[in-house]
Design a protein around this motif. Structure first.
Motif, PDB file in Angstrom:
ATOM      1  N   VAL A  45       0.850   9.099  -5.479  1.00 46.81           N
ATOM      2  CA  VAL A  45       0.137  10.259  -5.275  1.00 46.81           C
ATOM      3  C   VAL A  45       0.565  11.345  -4.386  1.00 46.81           C
ATOM      4  O   VAL A  45      -0.258  12.421  -4.157  1.00 46.81           O
ATOM      5  N   MET A  54      -6.722   9.343  -4.300  1.00 45.54           N
ATOM      6  CA  MET A  54      -6.596   8.959  -3.095  1.00 45.54           C
ATOM      7  C   MET A  54      -8.223   8.710  -2.647  1.00 45.54           C
ATOM      8  O   MET A  54      -8.447   8.215  -1.650  1.00 45.54           O
ATOM      9  N   GLY A  56       6.833  10.179  -0.591  1.00 45.05           N
ATOM     10  CA  GLY A  56       6.566   8.865  -0.432  1.00 45.05           C
ATOM     11  C   GLY A  56       7.974   7.989   0.296  1.00 45.05           C
ATOM     12  O   GLY A  56       7.959   7.305   1.147  1.00 45.05           O
ATOM     13  N   SER A  69       0.896  -1.355  -0.109  1.00 44.87           N
ATOM     14  CA  SER A  69       0.093  -0.194  -0.001  1.00 44.87           C
ATOM     15  C   SER A  69       0.992   1.174   0.094  1.00 44.87           C
ATOM     16  O   SER A  69       0.498   2.264  -0.765  1.00 44.87           O
ATOM     17  N   SER A  73      -7.548  14.118   1.286  1.00 44.62           N
ATOM     18  CA  SER A  73      -6.262  13.395   1.278  1.00 44.62           C
ATOM     19  C   SER A  73      -6.410  12.298   2.052  1.00 44.62           C
ATOM     20  O   SER A  73      -5.298  11.327   1.578  1.00 44.62           O
ATOM     21  N   TRP A  76       0.404  14.000   6.852  1.00 41.30           N
ATOM     22  CA  TRP A  76      -0.297  13.578   5.376  1.00 41.30           C
ATOM     23  C   TRP A  76      -0.904  14.353   4.682  1.00 41.30           C
ATOM     24  O   TRP A  76      -0.905  14.361   3.471  1.00 41.30           O
ATOM     25  N   VAL A 108      -0.024  14.962   0.431  1.00 37.51           N
ATOM     26  CA  VAL A 108      -0.729  14.172  -0.951  1.00 37.51           C
ATOM     27  C   VAL A 108      -0.818  15.343  -1.909  1.00 37.51           C
ATOM     28  O   VAL A 108      -1.059  16.583  -1.679  1.00 37.51           O
ATOM     29  N   GLU A 164       0.855   4.174  -2.908  1.00 38.40           N
ATOM     30  CA  GLU A 164       0.210   5.341  -2.733  1.00 38.40           C
ATOM     31  C   GLU A 164       1.332   6.486  -2.755  1.00 38.40           C
ATOM     32  O   GLU A 164       1.220   7.736  -2.614  1.00 38.40           O
ATOM     33  N   PRO A 193      -5.279   5.447   3.977  1.00 35.84           N
ATOM     34  CA  PRO A 193      -3.834   5.787   4.081  1.00 35.84           C
ATOM     35  C   PRO A 193      -3.310   4.762   4.758  1.00 35.84           C
ATOM     36  O   PRO A 193      -3.747   3.997   5.660  1.00 35.84           O
ATOM     37  N   TRP A 194      -1.968   4.325   4.177  1.00 35.98           N
ATOM     38  CA  TRP A 194      -1.283   3.050   4.665  1.00 35.98           C
ATOM     39  C   TRP A 194      -0.950   3.156   6.077  1.00 35.98           C
ATOM     40  O   TRP A 194      -0.740   2.512   6.946  1.00 35.98           O
ATOM     41  N   GLN A 223      -9.301   5.329  -1.103  1.00 35.78           N
ATOM     42  CA  GLN A 223      -8.411   4.640  -0.554  1.00 35.78           C
ATOM     43  C   GLN A 223      -8.131   4.985   0.776  1.00 35.78           C
ATOM     44  O   GLN A 223      -8.658   5.918   1.704  1.00 35.78           O
ATOM     45  N   GLY A 265      -8.763  10.325   1.706  1.00 40.22           N
ATOM     46  CA  GLY A 265      -9.617   9.391   0.502  1.00 40.22           C
ATOM     47  C   GLY A 265     -11.056   9.816   0.844  1.00 40.22           C
ATOM     48  O   GLY A 265     -11.994   9.259   0.225  1.00 40.22           O
TER      49      GLY A 265
END
Length: 396
Positions: A37, A95, A43, A30, A141, A85, A89, A34, A100-101, A98, A143
């Motif tokens: 993005v 996102m 990242g 993940s 950001s 976070w 983004v 991600e 966030p991991w 999604q 999702g």
């Protein structure tokens, strides 16, 4: 075997270290997906910081070095990563829908906080982190999740964090109770041993009075002829002298044993502990001590080692312990029990605490020796036991 507070801390820390590695491995796909993005380079930087902190956490917990510092560092870095976070983004549309991991490491972070922080601060962290995640989750950001879904996710993380907090807190309290019970049992054993020794001495003196003193005094009273009276007087004088010697000598034994006997007994006692002591013996050959002195040195040294095991450990630090035995000339000995643990102020020890006052200090004093305790909060403790009193500072 009873579980001490230090063992609970070690087990909890290793659990969070291993769990951190497992959860981190599960989030790698993940995180890589991600990363596209996020802002360029964000990242990779985020993964380096979070995963690096988890690896450091695992190493610290498994090696028992700087555990609290590693746990606290990860908890702080995770919260900062969660707060940052939204600023990282770049493609909000990608996102959408999604998760966030970072969410999957939430429980690892709250558990690390429980290990590193006092209960109230850990509880606050356990509540704050899921709330922050819930806020991030409903934002573009995170999702742009429906509020109900964000609340459910945050509540799930909160429940897991609280469960971990409660379990570790209960284990800590139970371990403290076990430590206190063990110390109380040792105190009761010491008191019983002292009472038993006094009873044996009383029986010995009673037998001496009955079998020797009274018999000779009665013989003196029954004597009629001058030669009988003279003999009875000498016998009575001898009996009274023996009674005086028994009163002065007390329970001490004239038998002597080698210092090697004490060393072997101390090594055997160390073998029963759940932590190791480095043993250093100097000039033990040819040294002989009275049996009473050996018993006092042994019992006081074991009590000092037990005190170290119960009170010296500090979560996140490795406590080094050492037992040093030094012969002094042909009939003296100095035993030192030292650690680099949390230490304490001897003046503040309550009078009713028998572990130091009775089991160590009075025991050595009654045997004709000396106990000296050197300790400072944060700088460890050294218990020095000497027999006879003048052995401290004596030439080996």
């Amino acid at each position: 075997m009873s579980v001490s507070r230090s063992q609970v801390e070690t087990i909890s820390a290793r659990a969070v270290g291993i769990a951190g590695l497992v959860f981190a491995a599960q989030t790698v796909p993940s995180a890589l997906a991600e990363a596209a993005v996020l802002r360029p380079g964000a990242g990779a930087a985020l993964m380096a910081v979070v995963y690096g902190a988890i690896v450091a956490l695992a190493v610290a917990t498994l090696s028992k070095v700087a555990i609290r510092a590693a746990c606290l560092s990860f908890a702080i870095l995770y919260l900062l990563a969660l707060l940052s976070w939204p600023t990282l983004v770049e493609d909000f549309g990608a996102m959408a829908g999604q998760v966030p991991w970072l969410y999957f490491l939430c429980t690892v972070a709250t558990t690390a906080a429980v290990v590193a922080l006092p209960s109230w601060w850990a509880a606050a962290y356990t509540v704050v982190v899921p709330i922050v995640y819930g806020i991030v989750r409903v934002s573009p950001s995170g999702g742009a999740a429906e509020p109900l879904l964000a609340v459910l996710d945050a509540t799930y993380a909160l429940i897991l964090g609280i469960v971990v907090l409660v379990i570790i807190t209960m284990l800590r309290q139970a371990a403290i109770g076990v430590d206190q019970a063990q110390e109380a049992a040792l105190q009761r054993y010491d008191l019983a041993a002292r009472l038993h020794a006094n009873e044996l001495e009383r029986v010995k003196v009673d037998a001496l009075v009955h079998d020797s003193v009274l018999t000779k005094l009665l013989s003196a009273a029954a004597a009629t002829r001058p030669e009988q009276q003279a003999l009875a007087a000498r016998m009575a004088k001898d009996a009274i002298a023996r009674l005086d010697e028994a009163g002065v000598a007390g329970p001490r034994s004239l038998d002597r044993v080698s210092l090697g006997v004490l060393v072997r007994r101390l090594r055997t006692a160390i073998g029963t502990f759940n932590a190791s002591f480095a043993v250093r013996v100097v000039n033990a050959g040819g040294v002989e001590l009275p049996v009473e002195a050996v018993e006092a040195l042994y019992s006081a040294a074991v009590q000092a080692m037990v005190n170290s095991l119960q009170h010296a450990d500090e979560p996140g630090r490795v406590t080094r312990r050492e037992l040093r035995v030094r012969g002094v000339r042909a009939n003296g000995c100095v035993v030192e029990v030292a650690d680099n643990g949390v230490g304490f102020d001897p003046i503040t020890v309550p009078h009713e605490r028998l572990g130091v006052r009775v089991s160590i200090e009075e025991r050595m004093t009654n045997a004709g020796g000396l106990a000296k305790i050197e300790s400072l909060a944060g700088h460890g403790t050294t218990v020095i036991l000497a027999w006879p009193t003048g052995a401290i500072g004596g030439d080996a």
